[in-house]
Design an enzyme around this catalytic site. Structure first.
Site, PDB file in Angstrom:
ATOM      1  N   ASP A 299       2.807   5.607  -6.613  1.00 23.18           N
ATOM      2  CA  ASP A 299       4.056   5.481  -5.857  1.00 23.18           C
ATOM      3  C   ASP A 299       5.293   5.373  -6.737  1.00 23.18           C
ATOM      4  O   ASP A 299       6.411   5.391  -6.236  1.00 23.18           O
ATOM      5  CB  ASP A 299       3.988   4.230  -4.956  1.00 23.18           C
ATOM      6  CG  ASP A 299       2.949   4.387  -3.870  1.00 23.18           C
ATOM      7  OD1 ASP A 299       2.930   5.453  -3.248  1.00 23.18           O
ATOM      8  OD2 ASP A 299       2.154   3.465  -3.660  1.00 23.18           O
TER       9      ASP A 299
ATOM     10  N   HIS B  44       0.878  -1.183   0.000  1.00 26.40           N
ATOM     11  CA  HIS B  44       0.000   0.000   0.000  1.00 26.40           C
ATOM     12  C   HIS B  44       0.913   1.230   0.000  1.00 26.40           C
ATOM     13  O   HIS B  44       1.713   1.412  -0.889  1.00 26.40           O
ATOM     14  CB  HIS B  44      -0.922  -0.117   1.215  1.00 26.40           C
ATOM     15  CG  HIS B  44      -2.037   0.880   1.292  1.00 26.40           C
ATOM     16  ND1 HIS B  44      -2.398   1.701   0.262  1.00 26.40           N
ATOM     17  CD2 HIS B  44      -2.886   1.192   2.318  1.00 26.40           C
ATOM     18  CE1 HIS B  44      -3.419   2.470   0.637  1.00 26.40           C
ATOM     19  NE2 HIS B  44      -3.729   2.185   1.883  1.00 26.40           N
TER      20      HIS B  44
ATOM     21  N   HIS C  62      -2.281  -2.047  -9.860  1.00 29.34           N
ATOM     22  CA  HIS C  62      -3.267  -1.471  -8.945  1.00 29.34           C
ATOM     23  C   HIS C  62      -4.520  -2.328  -8.967  1.00 29.34           C
ATOM     24  O   HIS C  62      -4.869  -2.876 -10.012  1.00 29.34           O
ATOM     25  CB  HIS C  62      -3.609  -0.036  -9.373  1.00 29.34           C
ATOM     26  CG  HIS C  62      -4.260   0.744  -8.287  1.00 29.34           C
ATOM     27  ND1 HIS C  62      -5.611   0.686  -8.052  1.00 29.34           N
ATOM     28  CD2 HIS C  62      -3.741   1.571  -7.358  1.00 29.34           C
ATOM     29  CE1 HIS C  62      -5.887   1.460  -7.017  1.00 29.34           C
ATOM     30  NE2 HIS C  62      -4.784   2.012  -6.575  1.00 29.34           N
TER      31      HIS C  62
HETATM   32  N1  CMC Z   1       4.991  -6.611 -10.491  1.00 27.53           N
HETATM   33  C1  CMC Z   1       4.877  -7.810 -11.123  1.00 27.53           C
HETATM   34  N2  CMC Z   1       3.726  -8.489 -11.265  1.00 27.53           N
HETATM   35  C2  CMC Z   1       2.629  -7.924 -10.748  1.00 27.53           C
HETATM   36  C3  CMC Z   1       2.666  -6.676 -10.086  1.00 27.53           C
HETATM   37  C4  CMC Z   1       3.897  -6.020  -9.963  1.00 27.53           C
HETATM   38  N3  CMC Z   1       3.987  -4.844  -9.362  1.00 27.53           N
HETATM   39  N4  CMC Z   1       1.421  -6.369  -9.652  1.00 27.53           N
HETATM   40  C5  CMC Z   1       0.638  -7.377 -10.038  1.00 27.53           C
HETATM   41  N5  CMC Z   1       1.363  -8.311 -10.701  1.00 27.53           N
HETATM   42  C6  CMC Z   1       0.869  -9.537 -11.317  1.00 27.53           C
HETATM   43  C7  CMC Z   1       0.550 -10.591 -10.265  1.00 27.53           C
HETATM   44  O1  CMC Z   1       1.672 -11.400 -10.010  1.00 27.53           O
HETATM   45  C8  CMC Z   1      -0.591 -11.341 -10.921  1.00 27.53           C
HETATM   46  O2  CMC Z   1      -0.042 -12.171 -11.905  1.00 27.53           O
HETATM   47  P1  CMC Z   1      -0.693 -13.643 -12.195  1.00 27.53           P
HETATM   48  O3  CMC Z   1      -2.063 -13.344 -12.724  1.00 27.53           O
HETATM   49  O4  CMC Z   1       0.226 -14.279 -13.179  1.00 27.53           O
HETATM   50  O5  CMC Z   1      -0.727 -14.337 -10.867  1.00 27.53           O
HETATM   51  C9  CMC Z   1      -1.359 -10.250 -11.660  1.00 27.53           C
HETATM   52  O6  CMC Z   1      -0.376  -9.227 -11.948  1.00 27.53           O
HETATM   53  C10 CMC Z   1      -2.513  -9.643 -10.857  1.00 27.53           C
HETATM   54  O7  CMC Z   1      -1.970  -9.122  -9.641  1.00 27.53           O
HETATM   55  P2  CMC Z   1      -2.646  -9.252  -8.222  1.00 27.53           P
HETATM   56  O8  CMC Z   1      -1.566  -9.314  -7.192  1.00 27.53           O
HETATM   57  O9  CMC Z   1      -3.665 -10.358  -8.237  1.00 27.53           O
HETATM   58  O10 CMC Z   1      -3.414  -7.882  -8.133  1.00 27.53           O
HETATM   59  P3  CMC Z   1      -3.984  -7.201  -6.831  1.00 27.53           P
HETATM   60  O11 CMC Z   1      -5.098  -6.342  -7.270  1.00 27.53           O
HETATM   61  O12 CMC Z   1      -4.273  -8.211  -5.769  1.00 27.53           O
HETATM   62  O13 CMC Z   1      -2.749  -6.331  -6.295  1.00 27.53           O
HETATM   63  C11 CMC Z   1      -1.251  -4.561  -5.952  1.00 27.53           C
HETATM   64  C12 CMC Z   1      -2.614  -4.992  -6.520  1.00 27.53           C
HETATM   65  C13 CMC Z   1      -1.146  -3.038  -5.991  1.00 27.53           C
HETATM   66  C14 CMC Z   1      -1.126  -5.023  -4.494  1.00 27.53           C
HETATM   67  C15 CMC Z   1      -0.139  -5.194  -6.827  1.00 27.53           C
HETATM   68  O14 CMC Z   1      -0.241  -4.735  -8.156  1.00 27.53           O
HETATM   69  C16 CMC Z   1       1.256  -4.919  -6.271  1.00 27.53           C
HETATM   70  O15 CMC Z   1       1.704  -5.632  -5.376  1.00 27.53           O
HETATM   71  N6  CMC Z   1       1.955  -3.856  -6.790  1.00 27.53           N
HETATM   72  C17 CMC Z   1       3.258  -3.494  -6.268  1.00 27.53           C
HETATM   73  C18 CMC Z   1       3.103  -2.711  -4.987  1.00 27.53           C
HETATM   74  C19 CMC Z   1       2.605  -1.296  -5.235  1.00 27.53           C
HETATM   75  O16 CMC Z   1       3.116  -0.593  -6.103  1.00 27.53           O
HETATM   76  N7  CMC Z   1       1.623  -0.885  -4.429  1.00 27.53           N
HETATM   77  C20 CMC Z   1       1.071   0.465  -4.498  1.00 27.53           C
HETATM   78  C21 CMC Z   1      -0.368   0.443  -4.943  1.00 27.53           C
HETATM   79  S1  CMC Z   1      -0.998   2.032  -5.397  1.00 27.53           S
HETATM   80  C22 CMC Z   1      -0.962   3.046  -4.024  1.00 27.53           C
HETATM   81  C23 CMC Z   1      -1.393   2.471  -2.728  1.00 27.53           C
HETATM   82  O17 CMC Z   1      -2.357   1.730  -2.602  1.00 27.53           O
HETATM   83  O18 CMC Z   1      -0.741   2.815  -1.752  1.00 27.53           O
END
Ligand code: CMC
Length: 424
Positions: free
Chosen positions: A359, A264, A303
């Site tokens: 971010d 987050h 996201h």
């Molecule tokens: N790098 C590589 N792969 C990713 C990333 C990433 N940053 N984000 C998602 N994926 C992949 C994930 O591995 C999954 O792949 P597969 O379908 O093959 O298993 C697919 O994309 C869907 O991802 P998810 O984890 O199911 O998506 P989610 O909605 O649960 O997670 C998230 C969203 C923001 C937690 C995630 O994208 C992430 O961890 N991003 C990196 C951390 C980040 O930048 N967070 C800040 C978010 S925005 C501001 C805030 O909220 O503070």
């Protein structure tokens, strides 16, 4: 005619459920009776669950649209101040000039914090993370302002939200000064919200700190972009704690804890660590291959809601130019740009619709302003307090809101007889 969802159960009965209008189409499965009781949803992570109705922030994740109370984020970032946006979030309308003047005065007269909170921050170990100090400071405020517990009293609600908005920059700045072993700087009544925050952070003993207007405006823009983001993890934490009948300080303290997480608000700190770890532009392709192989995450990408370029990232990219004009270009910028360039063309990221989020670039600005990475999430928490207050207020005044208490799918054993110690 309004849309309905027809659900049939095994007994042959069928039910028409109304689908509510709104940003997502939702219905109430509880209303479907089955032999085993009402139907529930299984939705870990609330991927597809609306937990409340809200009139504060609108996001269209496919189109990359963000609006506060209907006003597009780019217009607010270009033309408003952070306190003006805080007023909009809380009261639903942009303030008139007189309302804004009164509001700024109200918030800014509440900047001082009780000396015991200063001692509380001082009691932390020298290397404690500033988010822990901020969380403790905010959670402690309910003990100084017992009226905050009267959440059914509109005047008490308003006063204590104003206190929180006024005091959070002071606590954030002190959490930082404590980390670097400097004296705490008290608020300066002659300075506005953002300029005063910068002065409390960077004032030295002899010189009077005056922020460069370009830096101060860039931080103001960052504050506006971070002010609210509907039902994100920390806002959900605030609403969940509030739903048990809690005051704004206790609820915001929980929000700070949620925001701390690297998935987050902690992602901006993690982005910097990632960029430093990559080290140079020529190592970007290797890093991207590691991400695709599941060895790392591309922090600052992806996201839950945006499946398009995060509109805040676009504005922050521009703010980078303004800040770097004052500070010089952050050498990590070229690594970030190369990561973005490759990721936006790569099939892995394209098919998963992963784009830069808020971010990705904000940490570069914060670092150029000489903030240590541990402060980045604090710089997210200060402006997000405006959104937390608005969401807290909406939650505690919503007649439909009940204590947030999800169900579970139990997967453990049942009805086992206790085994005496000697027989285990
Ligand atoms: N790098 C590589 N792969 C990713 C990333 C990433 N940053 N984000 C998602 N994926 C992949 C994930 O591995 C999954 O792949 P597969 O379908 O093959 O298993 C697919 O994309 C869907 O991802 P998810 O984890 O199911 O998506 P989610 O909605 O649960 O997670 C998230 C969203 C923001 C937690 C995630 O994208 C992430 O961890 N991003 C990196 C951390 C980040 O930048 N967070 C800040 C978010 S925005 C501001 C805030 O909220 O503070």
């Amino acid at each position: 005619m309004s849309e309905t969802l027809q659900v049939s159960t095994s007994g042959g009965a069928s039910h028409d459920l109304p689908i509510t209008d709104g940003t997502i189409r939702a219905t109430d499965l509880k209303k479907v009776p089955t032999a085993a009781g009402p139907l529930a949803t299984y939705d870990p992570g609330f991927m597809n669950t609306a937990a409340c109705r809200s009139a504060i922030t609108f996001i269209d994740g496919d189109e990359g649209i963000l609006e506060y109370r209907g006003y597009p984020i780019d217009q607010l970032a270009a033309r408003a101040s952070h306190l003006e946006v805080a007023y909009l979030l809380l009261y639903g309308e942009l303030p008139t000039a007189a309302q804004l003047e009164g509001w700024e005065k109200q918030v800014n007269t509440h900047r001082l914090v009780h000396e015991n909170v200063r001692d509380l921050i001082d009691a932390f170990r020298y290397d404690a993370h500033p988010m822990a100090k901020l969380m403790a400071g905010v959670a402690s405020m309910q003990t100084f302002y017992p009226s905050s517990r009267r959440i059914d009293d509109p005047e008490a609600r308003e006063l204590n939200m104003i206190r929180l908005l006024g005091k959070i920059p002071t606590m954030a700045a002190w959490a930082y000064r404590h980390s670097i072993g400097r004296h705490f700087v008290y608020p300066n009544d002659e300075l506005g919200y953002v300029d005063n925050f910068l002065a409390m952070l960077f004032q030295s003993q002899q010189r009077v700190y005056r922020a460069d207007p370009r830096v101060s405006r860039a931080l103001e823009v960052l504050f506006i972009l971070h002010a609210d983001h509907e039902q994100n993890c920390s806002t959900n934490a605030v609403r969940a704690v509030a739903s048990a009948g809690n005051d704004v300080f206790t609820s915001a303290g929980a929000g700070i804890g949620a925001l701390f997480g690297p998935l987050h608000g902690g992602a901006n700190e993690a982005v910097l660590a990632m960029l430093r770890g990559i080290g140079s532009v020529d190592r970007v392709p290797e890093f991207i291959e590691g991400v695709k192989a599941g060895r790392a995450k591309l922090m600052g990408f992806g996201h839950r809601v945006y499946k398009n370029y995060d509109p805040r990232a676009r504005i922050i990219k521009k703010a980078c130019d303004d800040v770097f004009e004052v500070t010089g270009v952050n050498p990590l910028l070229s690594i970030a740009q190369e990561l973005e360039r490759i990721a936006l063309e790569d099939e892995y990221f394209v098919t998963r619709r992963l784009y830069p989020n808020v971010d990705f670039y904000s940490g570069l600005i914060y670092e150029a302003l000489r903030f240590p990475p541990e402060m980045f999430t604090v710089l997210f928490a200060v402006p997000r307090t405006a959104g937390w207050c608005a969401q807290w207020l909406e939650g505690v005044t919503d007649p439909e809101q009940k204590i947030m208490r999800p169900r579970q799918i139990y997967t453990g054993p049942r009805e086992r007889d206790f085994v005496p110690m000697a027989q285990r």
